[in-house]
Design an enzyme around this catalytic site. Structure first.
Site, mmCIF file in Angstrom:
data_model
loop_
_atom_site.group_PDB
_atom_site.id
_atom_site.type_symbol
_atom_site.label_atom_id
_atom_site.label_comp_id
_atom_site.label_asym_id
_atom_site.label_seq_id
_atom_site.Cartn_x
_atom_site.Cartn_y
_atom_site.Cartn_z
ATOM 1 N N LYS A 132 0.868 -1.186 0.000
ATOM 2 C CA LYS A 132 0.000 0.000 0.000
ATOM 3 C C LYS A 132 0.899 1.227 0.000
ATOM 4 O O LYS A 132 2.066 1.160 0.419
ATOM 5 C CB LYS A 132 -0.904 0.017 1.236
ATOM 6 C CG LYS A 132 -2.202 0.778 1.045
ATOM 7 C CD LYS A 132 -3.212 0.010 0.188
ATOM 8 C CE LYS A 132 -4.531 0.786 0.090
ATOM 9 N NZ LYS A 132 -5.547 0.010 -0.664
ATOM 10 N N ASP A 172 -6.831 4.560 -4.858
ATOM 11 C CA ASP A 172 -7.528 4.419 -3.587
ATOM 12 C C ASP A 172 -8.187 5.777 -3.350
ATOM 13 O O ASP A 172 -8.400 6.540 -4.298
ATOM 14 C CB ASP A 172 -6.548 4.033 -2.467
ATOM 15 C CG ASP A 172 -7.243 3.515 -1.212
ATOM 16 O OD1 ASP A 172 -7.570 4.343 -0.341
ATOM 17 O OD2 ASP A 172 -7.466 2.303 -1.095
#
Length: 450
Positions: A132, A172
């Site tokens: 991430k 995201d």
């Protein structure tokens, strides 16, 4: 085999050490706790995990990258943000996970997301590891030129750490098609390579149809499969949804397609209640085209109302889909859902439900799907985009949607079967954690101590 008491002590020791080594990161601590609370039976069954220190290795990211991102705004003022990429675990494939651009982003949040992503990706069965990244940059209110300059500066550092066989970021919160385009353009410029290094690309230049819809679609498909275990379906359910980004919008779309009556969505200004049913076309126009606010929807939708300062969970429903951000559904919200007649809750966001809220829902026999299972549709479709890039073979929307449904069916069944195997039928949290953990742990064993 280890004695049960020894297993619990082992888990607690690893957890406490992780807390000491990662101070001031409550979201990461919470993600660790949620997984560790379910691992006692699987560690007791597999003493080799203890002997090879799988737990100790799994909580430590393979690589943590933090860097400065300088850029110049439209007024000619130099701005400085902080960039992150946490490459958590590559036992099952190249690191895979989104980039989040939001003022709340810090190392602890990125680590929590990367840890969750590792198990989520494992559940897809698509051969991808967990990672991430992101930045504390806020694209809201910035011009296209400012966003472009920021993305180019961000990628100037990030490009040396990623690649189609190494690490494949996606979007995201705060990172949509515009940002992915600028990031990809700079990557191509710096590396002189046109490869599937990012997913969520435009369909005309390597992206996949159904990628935008995938996370919201997947969460609703998972909820529908949970309901089927009780002889129900999404048809006729009264649904409340939080958020109004991609996940929420396409959760609305899929729920309505399956015959549900969706009555809410939200943003940072409050939540909208539309008893006539959310107007999907208007919602998409306000949020996707105009980048507007909830109030803009209400101003054009007679009968709808904006509630400021309250909780969307107070609205009676049979199905709830938290699709906004972490820890948005607390124990008070869970208790309100139970009072309102909720039957199923499926997380469309990453860890939107607090631990005590999860406990309250499960204690009331509410079907509850954790995000690592229910919102895996997005990353699964990103992996399908990687397949299309590798084969230079774009697929139709129906092909991708069919594969997505098959993958979500498989995730549901694996979680349900694992929970039953470990003596707690219907506990999707246990099933998701144990199934994902086992896949990663077995691969780590096969690779040796690295």
């Amino acid at each position: 085999m280890l004695q049960q008491l020894d297993v619990q002590q082992e888990l607690e020791d690893v957890y406490e050490k992780a807390l000491r080594r990662n101070p001031g990161e409550p979201e990461f601590h919470q993600a660790l706790r949620e997984v560790f609370d379910t691992l006692g039976p699987v560690v007791a069954r597999h003493p080799e995990y203890h002997e090879q220190a799988i737990l100790q290795r799994m909580v430590e990211p393979e690589r943590q990258i933090m860097f400065r991102v300088p850029w110049v705004d439209d007024a000619g003022v130099v701005q400085v943000n902080r960039g992150f990429r946490v490459q958590f675990n590559s036992a099952l494939g190249p690191f895979k996970g989104g980039l989040r651009f939001h003022p709340s982003v810090n190392l602890g949040i990125v680590k929590f997301l990367g840890f969750e992503q590792t198990f989520k990706n494992a559940l897809t069965g698509m051969g991808i590891g967990g990672g991430k990244g992101g930045s504390d940059f806020d694209p809201h209110g910035r011009s296209d030129a400012e966003v472009m300059r920021f993305c180019q500066s961000f990628m100037t550092e990030l490009h040396r750490h990623i690649g189609e066989y190494t690490d494949v970021p996606a979007g995201d919160i705060g990172v949509g098609g515009r940002e992915i385009g600028y990031l990809f353009g700079q990557y191509k410029r710096l590396t002189n390579r046109y490869e599937g290094v990012l997913t969520g690309k435009g369909v005309g230049w390597g992206g996949s149809l159904a990628r935008t819809e995938a996370t919201g679609f997947g969460a609703v498909i998972f909820a529908d499969r949970m309901l089927a275990t009780k002889g129900q379906s999404m048809e006729g359910q009264r649904v409340i949804i939080s958020g109004s980004g991609n996940v929420a919008i396409y959760a609305v779309a899929k729920a309505q397609e399956l015959g549900a009556h969706v009555v809410t969505f939200s943003d940072s200004s409050g939540y909208v209640v539309d008893e006539a049913g959310v107007d999907l076309g208007l919602l998409r126009e306000v949020k996707e085209v105009e980048r507007g606010r909830a109030a803009d929807y209400v101003a054009r939708r007679p009968g709808s109302r904006l509630i400021q300062g309250g909780r969307v969970w107070d609205v009676p429903c049979t199905v709830a889909l938290p699709c906004a951000t972490q820890n948005e559904l607390d124990v008070h919200g869970a208790e309100a859902l139970v009072r309102g007649g909720v039957v199923a809750v499926a997380e469309g966001a990453n860890m939107p439900t607090t631990p005590d809220a999860t406990e309250a829902l499960q204690g009331a026999d509410v079907l509850f799907a954790p995000g690592k299972a229910a919102n895996a549709g997005g990353v699964a479709t990103s992996a399908l985009e990687m397949q299309q890039n590798a084969g230079r073979d774009p697929w139709s929307f129906s092909q991708v949607a069919s594969r997505l449904e098959t993958i979500m069916d498989g995730i549901h069944d694996e979680c349900a079967n694992t929970a039953e195997e470990y003596g707690d039928p219907g506990n999707y949290v246990l099933g998701a954690n144990v199934a994902g953990f086992t896949k990663v742990a077995d691969a780590m064993l096969a690779h040796g101590v690295i």
